[in-house]
Scaffold this motif. Structure first.
Motif, short mmCIF file in Angstrom:
data_model
loop_
_atom_site.label_atom_id
_atom_site.label_comp_id
_atom_site.label_asym_id
_atom_site.label_seq_id
_atom_site.Cartn_x
_atom_site.Cartn_y
_atom_site.Cartn_z
N ARG A 137 135.50 148.89 -10.80
CA ARG A 137 135.84 148.00 -12.20
C ARG A 137 135.48 148.75 -13.82
O ARG A 137 134.45 149.93 -13.60
CB ARG A 137 135.15 146.86 -11.96
CG ARG A 137 135.35 146.28 -10.20
CD ARG A 137 133.95 144.96 -10.35
NE ARG A 137 134.09 143.91 -12.16
CZ ARG A 137 135.09 142.55 -11.98
NH1 ARG A 137 135.85 142.77 -10.92
NH2 ARG A 137 135.30 142.54 -12.59
N ILE A 138 135.72 148.27 -14.22
CA ILE A 138 135.35 148.73 -15.80
C ILE A 138 134.39 147.47 -16.71
O ILE A 138 134.70 146.29 -16.57
CB ILE A 138 136.57 149.05 -16.83
CG1 ILE A 138 137.53 149.60 -16.58
CG2 ILE A 138 135.77 149.68 -17.92
CD1 ILE A 138 137.03 151.30 -16.42
N GLN A 139 133.24 148.17 -16.66
CA GLN A 139 132.16 147.05 -17.34
C GLN A 139 131.51 147.66 -18.50
O GLN A 139 130.62 148.76 -18.23
CB GLN A 139 131.25 146.86 -16.02
CG GLN A 139 131.91 145.77 -14.80
CD GLN A 139 130.56 145.29 -14.14
OE1 GLN A 139 129.47 145.77 -13.93
NE2 GLN A 139 130.78 144.08 -13.77
N SER A 140 131.92 147.25 -20.03
CA SER A 140 131.26 147.60 -21.04
C SER A 140 131.65 149.29 -21.13
O SER A 140 130.36 149.80 -21.36
CB SER A 140 129.60 146.64 -21.16
OG SER A 140 129.93 145.62 -20.83
N SER A 141 132.61 149.75 -21.20
CA SER A 141 132.42 151.08 -21.08
C SER A 141 131.93 151.66 -19.56
O SER A 141 132.33 153.38 -20.12
CB SER A 141 132.39 151.66 -22.31
OG SER A 141 133.19 151.04 -23.06
N ARG A 142 131.60 151.00 -18.57
CA ARG A 142 130.82 152.22 -17.36
C ARG A 142 132.34 151.88 -16.37
O ARG A 142 133.02 151.30 -16.20
CB ARG A 142 129.65 151.58 -17.29
CG ARG A 142 128.66 151.55 -18.36
CD ARG A 142 126.91 151.03 -17.60
NE ARG A 142 125.78 151.58 -19.16
CZ ARG A 142 125.90 151.16 -19.88
NH1 ARG A 142 126.75 149.96 -20.51
NH2 ARG A 142 124.53 151.44 -20.40
N ASN A 174 125.66 140.01 -0.54
CA ASN A 174 126.47 141.08 0.50
C ASN A 174 127.54 141.60 -0.34
O ASN A 174 128.79 141.55 0.34
CB ASN A 174 126.93 139.76 1.37
CG ASN A 174 127.24 140.12 2.77
OD1 ASN A 174 127.37 141.81 3.23
ND2 ASN A 174 128.54 139.31 3.84
N ALA A 175 126.95 142.93 -0.28
CA ALA A 175 127.14 143.91 -1.28
C ALA A 175 126.54 145.12 -1.58
O ALA A 175 125.12 144.62 -1.43
CB ALA A 175 128.03 143.00 -2.44
N ILE A 176 127.27 146.32 -1.90
CA ILE A 176 126.53 147.27 -2.04
C ILE A 176 127.70 148.14 -3.49
O ILE A 176 128.20 148.00 -3.88
CB ILE A 176 126.61 148.56 -1.16
CG1 ILE A 176 128.11 148.76 -0.27
CG2 ILE A 176 126.05 147.93 -0.41
CD1 ILE A 176 128.10 149.63 0.60
N ALA A 177 127.52 148.33 -4.79
CA ALA A 177 127.41 149.04 -5.42
C ALA A 177 127.21 149.99 -6.14
O ALA A 177 125.64 149.90 -6.36
CB ALA A 177 127.61 148.13 -6.41
N ALA A 178 127.83 150.40 -6.72
CA ALA A 178 126.95 152.22 -7.64
C ALA A 178 127.73 151.95 -9.37
O ALA A 178 128.79 151.73 -9.18
CB ALA A 178 127.50 153.45 -7.15
N THR A 179 126.96 152.01 -10.42
CA THR A 179 127.15 151.49 -11.48
C THR A 179 126.68 152.82 -12.88
O THR A 179 125.89 153.51 -12.30
CB THR A 179 126.83 150.60 -12.22
OG1 THR A 179 127.43 149.45 -11.33
CG2 THR A 179 128.17 150.39 -13.56
N SER A 180 127.53 153.79 -13.36
CA SER A 180 127.05 154.65 -13.64
C SER A 180 126.41 154.35 -15.30
O SER A 180 126.12 152.69 -16.01
CB SER A 180 128.82 154.95 -15.23
OG SER A 180 129.16 154.00 -15.27
N THR A 181 125.37 155.27 -15.67
CA THR A 181 124.21 154.74 -16.32
C THR A 181 124.77 154.63 -17.87
O THR A 181 124.24 153.64 -18.03
CB THR A 181 123.27 155.48 -15.58
OG1 THR A 181 123.54 156.54 -15.97
CG2 THR A 181 122.40 155.23 -14.60
N ILE A 182 125.48 155.59 -17.90
CA ILE A 182 125.91 155.51 -19.49
C ILE A 182 127.29 154.38 -19.44
O ILE A 182 127.94 155.10 -18.44
CB ILE A 182 124.95 156.97 -19.74
CG1 ILE A 182 126.71 157.65 -19.40
CG2 ILE A 182 123.93 157.56 -19.99
CD1 ILE A 182 126.65 159.12 -20.21
N PRO A 183 128.06 154.44 -20.46
CA PRO A 183 129.45 153.75 -21.18
C PRO A 183 130.03 155.43 -21.28
O PRO A 183 129.73 156.36 -21.37
CB PRO A 183 129.68 153.81 -22.68
CG PRO A 183 127.62 153.45 -22.37
CD PRO A 183 126.96 154.22 -21.55
N LEU A 184 131.04 155.66 -20.60
CA LEU A 184 131.69 156.89 -20.04
C LEU A 184 133.25 156.44 -21.04
O LEU A 184 133.87 157.99 -20.73
CB LEU A 184 132.61 156.79 -18.83
CG LEU A 184 131.76 157.18 -17.68
CD1 LEU A 184 131.71 157.12 -16.54
CD2 LEU A 184 130.92 158.59 -17.86
#
Length: 223
Positions: free
Chosen positions: A105-110, A122-132
């Protein structure tokens, strides 16, 4: 990293590879059984030659990848360019149904990668700490899932470099997928090119190779 004659470095376990040249969906991966399908696909100038444009009404689907569930290791590699409207909230890649399966997913440029059965418990996730992403600028993205069922089993690389991640560690109580779904690519104002799927979690040098085309070659030459 060696090809069949031991001379050139390569990345193994390639399941699917599409360059979208000639307005064709042709899988360039050798000996692959992956089937592709698309609805109202739009050819667009890619980072190299032609790419695909998604306008919310169309999609690309890849079948028979062999990704059974969250215990199957795999990596998705592609060049991507986003219109401003796509930077806020976009489901880019999906296995399964929304909220029940795998998503990029794209979330606020992350960028976020996640396996979920019921978000967020019931989930696992990893999100970039900064916009990319910046609007209308090509970037190279690799997302890997190592099959461990833990959030630290995700890796995200952007333009050949590993990205710092915020991890969400929910509790996966059951297998998320019970049958093998197609992998679907979609979005509104999303352009992609040079799409490749691998049946393994890629290493940092392999992700760099997919971005610059010479990292493996240089490392091999130094041996």
């Amino acid at each position: 990293w060696l090809d069949n004659d031991g001379a050139l470095p390569r990345i193994n376990s390639l399941l699917a590879s599409y360059d979208f040249e000639g307005r064709q969906l042709s899988n360039l991966a050798p000996n692959s059984e992956v089937r592709e399908g698309g609805s109202d696909l739009i050819a667009e100038n890619g980072v190299h030659g032609q790419g695909l444009l998604f306008d919310e009404k169309n999609s690309l689907s890849l079948h028979d990848l062999g990704i059974q569930n969250e215990t199957s290791p795999f990596s998705v590699s592609l060049w991507i360019k986003l219109a401003p409207a796509a930077l806020s909230e976009t489901s880019l890649v999906r296995l399964g149904t929304p909220g029940h399966g795998f998503e990029i997913r794209i979330q606020s440029s992350r960028i976020q990668a996640r396996w979920s059965r019921a978000w967020p418990q019931n989930a696992i996730a990893a999100t970039s700490t900064i916009p990319l992403f910046a609007p209308y600028r090509w970037g190279h993205l690799v997302v890997s899932s190592d099959g461990s069922r833990h959030s630290d089993g995700f890796q995200i690389f952007f333009n050949g470099r590993p990205i710092d991640l915020d991890l969400h560690s929910g509790h996966l109580t059951k297998s998320i997928l019970t049958s093998e779904p197609a992998m679907t690519f979609q979005g509104a104002g999303v352009m992609i090119d040079e799409l490749q799927i691998f049946a393994q979690a890629l290493t940092p040098i392999e992700a760099a190779q997919l971005f610059d085309g010479n990292s493996l070659t240089d490392a091999f030459a130094k041996k």
